[in-house]
Scaffold this motif. Structure first.
Motif, PDB file in Angstrom:
ATOM      1  N   ASN A   1     124.320  63.512  45.045  1.00 12.49           N
ATOM      2  CA  ASN A   1     123.982  62.623  43.939  1.00 12.49           C
ATOM      3  C   ASN A   1     122.509  62.682  43.547  1.00 12.49           C
ATOM      4  OD1 ASN A   1     126.274  60.611  42.946  1.00 12.49           O
ATOM      5  ND2 ASN A   1     126.644  61.047  45.116  1.00 12.49           N
ATOM      6  N   GLY A   2     121.764  63.609  44.169  1.00 11.78           N
ATOM      7  CA  GLY A   2     120.393  63.850  43.749  1.00 11.78           C
ATOM      8  C   GLY A   2     119.318  63.112  44.509  1.00 11.78           C
ATOM      9  N   LEU A   3     119.683  62.487  45.661  1.00 10.67           N
ATOM     10  CA  LEU A   3     118.693  61.740  46.427  1.00 10.67           C
ATOM     11  C   LEU A   3     118.040  62.615  47.494  1.00 10.67           C
ATOM     12  CD1 LEU A   3     120.305  59.438  45.018  1.00 10.67           C
ATOM     13  CD2 LEU A   3     119.798  58.030  47.039  1.00 10.67           C
ATOM     14  N   ASN A   4     116.784  62.295  47.773  1.00  9.27           N
ATOM     15  CA  ASN A   4     116.004  63.056  48.739  1.00  9.27           C
ATOM     16  C   ASN A   4     116.093  62.415  50.125  1.00  9.27           C
ATOM     17  OD1 ASN A   4     114.150  65.064  49.603  1.00  9.27           O
ATOM     18  ND2 ASN A   4     112.471  63.593  49.451  1.00  9.27           N
ATOM     19  N   GLU A   5     116.044  63.251  51.167  1.00 14.55           N
ATOM     20  CA  GLU A   5     116.028  62.760  52.546  1.00 14.55           C
ATOM     21  C   GLU A   5     114.851  63.378  53.279  1.00 14.55           C
ATOM     22  OE1 GLU A   5     118.882  62.335  56.519  1.00 14.55           O
ATOM     23  OE2 GLU A   5     119.643  63.312  54.722  1.00 14.55           O
ATOM     24  N   SER A   6     114.164  62.572  54.062  1.00 12.21           N
ATOM     25  CA  SER A   6     112.981  63.044  54.775  1.00 12.21           C
ATOM     26  C   SER A   6     112.731  62.175  55.990  1.00 12.21           C
ATOM     27  CB  SER A   6     111.755  62.987  53.833  1.00 12.21           C
ATOM     28  OG  SER A   6     110.560  63.284  54.541  1.00 12.21           O
ATOM     29  N   LEU A   7     111.873  62.665  56.887  1.00 10.61           N
ATOM     30  CA  LEU A   7     111.465  61.865  58.036  1.00 10.61           C
ATOM     31  C   LEU A   7     110.450  60.809  57.649  1.00 10.61           C
ATOM     32  CD1 LEU A   7     110.925  64.707  60.686  1.00 10.61           C
ATOM     33  CD2 LEU A   7     112.891  63.164  60.494  1.00 10.61           C
ATOM     34  N   THR A   8     109.903  60.905  56.437  1.00  7.69           N
ATOM     35  CA  THR A   8     108.821  60.019  56.043  1.00  7.69           C
ATOM     36  C   THR A   8     109.121  59.328  54.716  1.00  7.69           C
ATOM     37  OG1 THR A   8     106.397  59.899  55.873  1.00  7.69           O
ATOM     38  CG2 THR A   8     107.479  61.734  54.751  1.00  7.69           C
ATOM     39  N   HIS A   9     108.376  58.284  54.454  1.00 10.93           N
ATOM     40  CA  HIS A   9     108.426  57.583  53.158  1.00 10.93           C
ATOM     41  C   HIS A   9     107.062  56.930  52.979  1.00 10.93           C
ATOM     42  CE1 HIS A   9     110.345  55.192  49.857  1.00 10.93           C
ATOM     43  NE2 HIS A   9     109.359  54.359  50.178  1.00 10.93           N
ATOM     44  N   VAL A  10     106.242  57.481  52.087  1.00  7.16           N
ATOM     45  CA  VAL A  10     104.862  57.012  51.921  1.00  7.16           C
ATOM     46  C   VAL A  10     104.579  56.742  50.455  1.00  7.16           C
ATOM     47  CG1 VAL A  10     102.417  57.544  52.256  1.00  7.16           C
ATOM     48  CG2 VAL A  10     104.100  58.305  53.954  1.00  7.16           C
ATOM     49  N   ASP A  11     104.266  55.479  50.129  1.00 10.56           N
ATOM     50  CA  ASP A  11     103.958  55.090  48.756  1.00 10.56           C
ATOM     51  C   ASP A  11     102.512  55.414  48.406  1.00 10.56           C
ATOM     52  OD1 ASP A  11     106.401  53.200  47.926  1.00 10.56           O
ATOM     53  OD2 ASP A  11     105.903  52.785  50.007  1.00 10.56           O
ATOM     54  N   PHE A  12     102.286  55.812  47.160  1.00  5.21           N
ATOM     55  CA  PHE A  12     100.913  55.994  46.677  1.00  5.21           C
ATOM     56  C   PHE A  12     100.803  55.447  45.253  1.00  5.21           C
ATOM     57  CE2 PHE A  12     103.168  59.864  45.567  1.00  5.21           C
ATOM     58  CZ  PHE A  12     102.680  60.238  44.318  1.00  5.21           C
ATOM     59  N   MET A  13      99.634  54.923  44.931  1.00  6.83           N
ATOM     60  CA  MET A  13      99.444  54.133  43.716  1.00  6.83           C
ATOM     61  C   MET A  13      98.925  54.970  42.550  1.00  6.83           C
ATOM     62  SD  MET A  13      99.662  52.344  46.484  1.00  6.83           S
ATOM     63  CE  MET A  13      98.105  52.506  47.374  1.00  6.83           C
ATOM     64  N   ILE A  14      99.576  54.768  41.375  1.00  6.54           N
ATOM     65  CA  ILE A  14      99.237  55.587  40.202  1.00  6.54           C
ATOM     66  C   ILE A  14      98.996  54.751  38.942  1.00  6.54           C
ATOM     67  CG2 ILE A  14     100.577  57.533  41.090  1.00  6.54           C
ATOM     68  CD1 ILE A  14     102.738  56.777  38.966  1.00  6.54           C
ATOM     69  N   GLY A  15      99.181  53.443  39.010  1.00  2.00           N
ATOM     70  CA  GLY A  15      99.108  52.599  37.818  1.00  2.00           C
ATOM     71  C   GLY A  15      97.696  52.201  37.448  1.00  2.00           C
ATOM     72  N   SER A  16      97.510  51.876  36.176  1.00  2.00           N
ATOM     73  CA  SER A  16      96.222  51.396  35.676  1.00  2.00           C
ATOM     74  C   SER A  16      96.440  50.702  34.340  1.00  2.00           C
ATOM     75  CB  SER A  16      95.237  52.564  35.484  1.00  2.00           C
ATOM     76  OG  SER A  16      95.635  53.360  34.367  1.00  2.00           O
ATOM     77  N   ALA A  17      95.381  50.105  33.816  1.00  2.00           N
ATOM     78  CA  ALA A  17      95.462  49.445  32.513  1.00  2.00           C
ATOM     79  C   ALA A  17      95.585  50.457  31.384  1.00  2.00           C
ATOM     80  CB  ALA A  17      94.230  48.570  32.301  1.00  2.00           C
ATOM     81  N   GLU A  18      95.484  51.733  31.705  1.00  2.00           N
ATOM     82  CA  GLU A  18      95.568  52.787  30.682  1.00  2.00           C
ATOM     83  C   GLU A  18      96.889  53.549  30.728  1.00  2.00           C
ATOM     84  OE1 GLU A  18      91.385  54.733  30.186  1.00  2.00           O
ATOM     85  OE2 GLU A  18      91.613  54.218  32.316  1.00  2.00           O
ATOM     86  N   MET A  19      97.819  53.089  31.544  1.00  2.00           N
ATOM     87  CA  MET A  19      99.071  53.829  31.699  1.00  2.00           C
ATOM     88  C   MET A  19     100.139  53.372  30.714  1.00  2.00           C
ATOM     89  SD  MET A  19     101.398  54.551  35.081  1.00  2.00           S
ATOM     90  CE  MET A  19     100.533  56.122  35.410  1.00  2.00           C
ATOM     91  N   ASP A  20     100.769  54.358  30.053  1.00  2.00           N
ATOM     92  CA  ASP A  20     101.949  54.122  29.225  1.00  2.00           C
ATOM     93  C   ASP A  20     103.145  54.802  29.880  1.00  2.00           C
ATOM     94  OD1 ASP A  20     100.409  52.797  27.364  1.00  2.00           O
ATOM     95  OD2 ASP A  20     100.274  54.496  25.982  1.00  2.00           O
ATOM     96  N   ILE A  21     104.306  54.161  29.792  1.00  2.00           N
ATOM     97  CA  ILE A  21     105.544  54.754  30.300  1.00  2.00           C
ATOM     98  C   ILE A  21     106.618  54.600  29.236  1.00  2.00           C
ATOM     99  CG2 ILE A  21     107.292  54.756  32.115  1.00  2.00           C
ATOM    100  CD1 ILE A  21     105.275  53.345  33.937  1.00  2.00           C
ATOM    101  N   ASP A  22     107.297  55.698  28.949  1.00  2.00           N
ATOM    102  CA  ASP A  22     108.397  55.674  28.000  1.00  2.00           C
ATOM    103  C   ASP A  22     109.699  55.968  28.717  1.00  2.00           C
ATOM    104  OD1 ASP A  22     107.183  55.333  25.251  1.00  2.00           O
ATOM    105  OD2 ASP A  22     106.000  57.035  25.984  1.00  2.00           O
ATOM    106  N   GLY A  23     110.738  55.230  28.343  1.00  2.95           N
ATOM    107  CA  GLY A  23     112.069  55.507  28.840  1.00  2.95           C
ATOM    108  C   GLY A  23     112.793  56.393  27.840  1.00  2.95           C
ATOM    109  N   ILE A  24     113.392  57.471  28.316  1.00  3.27           N
ATOM    110  CA  ILE A  24     114.083  58.416  27.444  1.00  3.27           C
ATOM    111  C   ILE A  24     115.578  58.322  27.710  1.00  3.27           C
ATOM    112  CG2 ILE A  24     114.308  60.841  26.772  1.00  3.27           C
ATOM    113  CD1 ILE A  24     111.406  61.207  27.814  1.00  3.27           C
ATOM    114  N   THR A  25     116.340  58.021  26.685  1.00  5.60           N
ATOM    115  CA  THR A  25     117.784  57.834  26.820  1.00  5.60           C
ATOM    116  C   THR A  25     118.505  59.180  26.860  1.00  5.60           C
ATOM    117  OG1 THR A  25     118.076  57.706  24.429  1.00  5.60           O
ATOM    118  CG2 THR A  25     117.635  55.635  25.585  1.00  5.60           C
ATOM    119  N   ALA A  26     119.789  59.138  27.151  1.00  2.00           N
ATOM    120  CA  ALA A  26     120.581  60.365  27.263  1.00  2.00           C
ATOM    121  C   ALA A  26     120.618  61.139  25.950  1.00  2.00           C
ATOM    122  CB  ALA A  26     122.003  60.025  27.715  1.00  2.00           C
TER     123      ALA A  26
END
Length: 410
Positions: free
Chosen positions: A370-395
């Motif tokens: 189903n497209g999910l990743n598996e690993s021994l680790t899970h580490v979050d890192f931060m990418i957001g800012s007041a200058e970030m735009d995000i668009d959602g793209i439909t099918a």
């Protein structure tokens, strides 16, 4: 009783009743540093008062940990105690709840050979694979909370007098976790409902892709067909609610393992393996990390990516508005539990199986299909800012605003 002691009591009660939601007759397992001993004793008391059958506390000591990394032979970092892994598995199998109380210095292992850190993280990840699967699939209730320590407080508030640093950090933790209100338990229920409104909107939209743009970032993330957005509260296999992270301001889902392309730049330091990784960028092609650059901690970051095959891919996509309370506090905690809740973030490594329809009961092979990743680790890192735009793209290729200038666009 002082105001601070009252708040510690409320925090302990919140962790027990909302964090892990201890049930009558249940066992609670706590991992904590001796720096947090006073607070952990309060948690133990609240757990028994709530009806816990047993409370098991596994203590660690930062000084002992650092001494081992400085003086132990190399092969000491290529193994993990089998008895400890079996203990965690048995507790999970018997329905225990798990609580981690984090308080270590972000610089605990600064200057240590990165290979030692990498080897131990691999050994621990391998040994704890079954336990991690139980938490990543929400089979058991679990939560991560924090307690102030002198070394951590000195890192967060270096300009404060030494005698006030710890109290200053405690104040920041208490505010970030909503402990400073009259009824924290009720406040968290309301917060959970607020985040679920965003979850419901995104799950109704069923975006096929997300496109991130910001200084240093131009990244497209494809989402699995059956992905689910989740946020705040989770539900274990017995139907009991719990709160995995306290604080939490995020809603999150899983990326399609092979569907990530472009480059993303970090916006906050990452505390990993007792070191700081800062001012870094990561480039992806068809989901795989093909390039990393960092002004600080680049070797540590490279070794994180090389943990295993799965650590070359992403496992989590999380949305957090720039105007979240933790972000607006202007406190840089140098701790992912807090800093990830001040910023949009991604995670290198394993995906949460509950972020896909039917995922909680899927095998590893089914999750991969189903497209999910598996690993021994899970580490979050931060990418957001007041200058970030995000668009959602439909099918059908339509682009809609999800974030504008760092905040929700709907």
């Amino acid at each position: 009783m002082t105001e601070f002691q009252k708040n510690l009591e409320k925090y302990a009660e919140l962790a027990v009743k909302v964090g892990v939601n201890v049930q009558p007759g249940q066992t609670l397992a706590i991992n904590a540093s001796i720096d947090a001993a006073e607070f952990v004793r309060l948690i133990v008391k609240k757990a028994y008062e709530t009806g816990a059958k047993n409370v098991v506390v596994n203590w660690n000591d930062d000084t002992v940990t650092r001494t081992k990394y400085d003086l132990a032979p190399n092969d000491a970092f290529q193994e993990y105690p089998v008895w400890r892994a079996k203990e965690m598995e048995e507790l999970a199998d018997k329905g225990a709840a798990f609580m981690s109380v984090v308080s270590s210095s972000p610089d605990l292992l600064k200057g240590v050979d990165p290979e030692r850190i990498s080897n131990f993280n691999k050994a621990a990840g391998t040994a704890l694979k079954n336990y991690r699967k139980a938490t990543m699939s929400d089979k058991v209730s679990w939560t991560v909370i924090a307690a102030a320590s002198p070394a951590w407080a000195a890192k967060v508030f270096p300009d404060e007098p030494a005698e006030t640093q710890v109290s200053k950090l405690w104040d920041a933790i208490i505010k970030a976790t909503r402990v400073d209100v009259e009824n924290p338990v009720e406040a968290w229920k309301e917060h959970d409902e607020t985040l679920h409104a965003k979850v419901d909107y995104l799950n109704e939209k069923r975006y096929q892709k997300l496109h991130y743009t910001a200084p240093g970032t131009d990244l497209t993330i494809e989402l699995p067909e059956k992905h689910l957005w989740v946020g705040a509260g989770s539900v274990n296999e017995k139907g009991f609610e719990f709160m995995a992270n306290m604080p939490t301001e995020e809603v999150f889902t899983v990326p399609l393992k092979t569907g990530v392309n472009g480059t993303v730049a970090s916006t906050k330091p990452l505390s990993y393996g007792g070191n700081i990784i800062d001012r870094f960028s990561i480039t992806f092609e068809n989901g795989k990390i093909v390039g990393v650059k960092a002004e600080e901690g680049e070797e540590i970051l490279k070794r994180l990516v090389d943990t295993d095959e799965g650590s070359h891919y992403l496992g989590e996509v999380a949305l957090v508005p720039y105007d979240s309370p933790i972000s607006q506090s202007n406190v840089l905690f140098f701790n992912t539990l807090f800093d990830e809740n001040a910023s949009n973030h991604l995670a290198i490594g394993s995906a949460y199986s509950f972020c896909i329809e039917g995922g909680k009961t899927m095998s590893s092979e089914e999750l991969e299909k189903n497209g999910l990743n598996e690993s021994l680790t899970h580490v979050d890192f931060m990418i957001g800012s007041a200058e970030m735009d995000i668009d959602g793209i439909t099918a059908d290729g339509k682009s809609e605003p999800v974030f504008r200038k760092g905040n929700w666009a709907f």
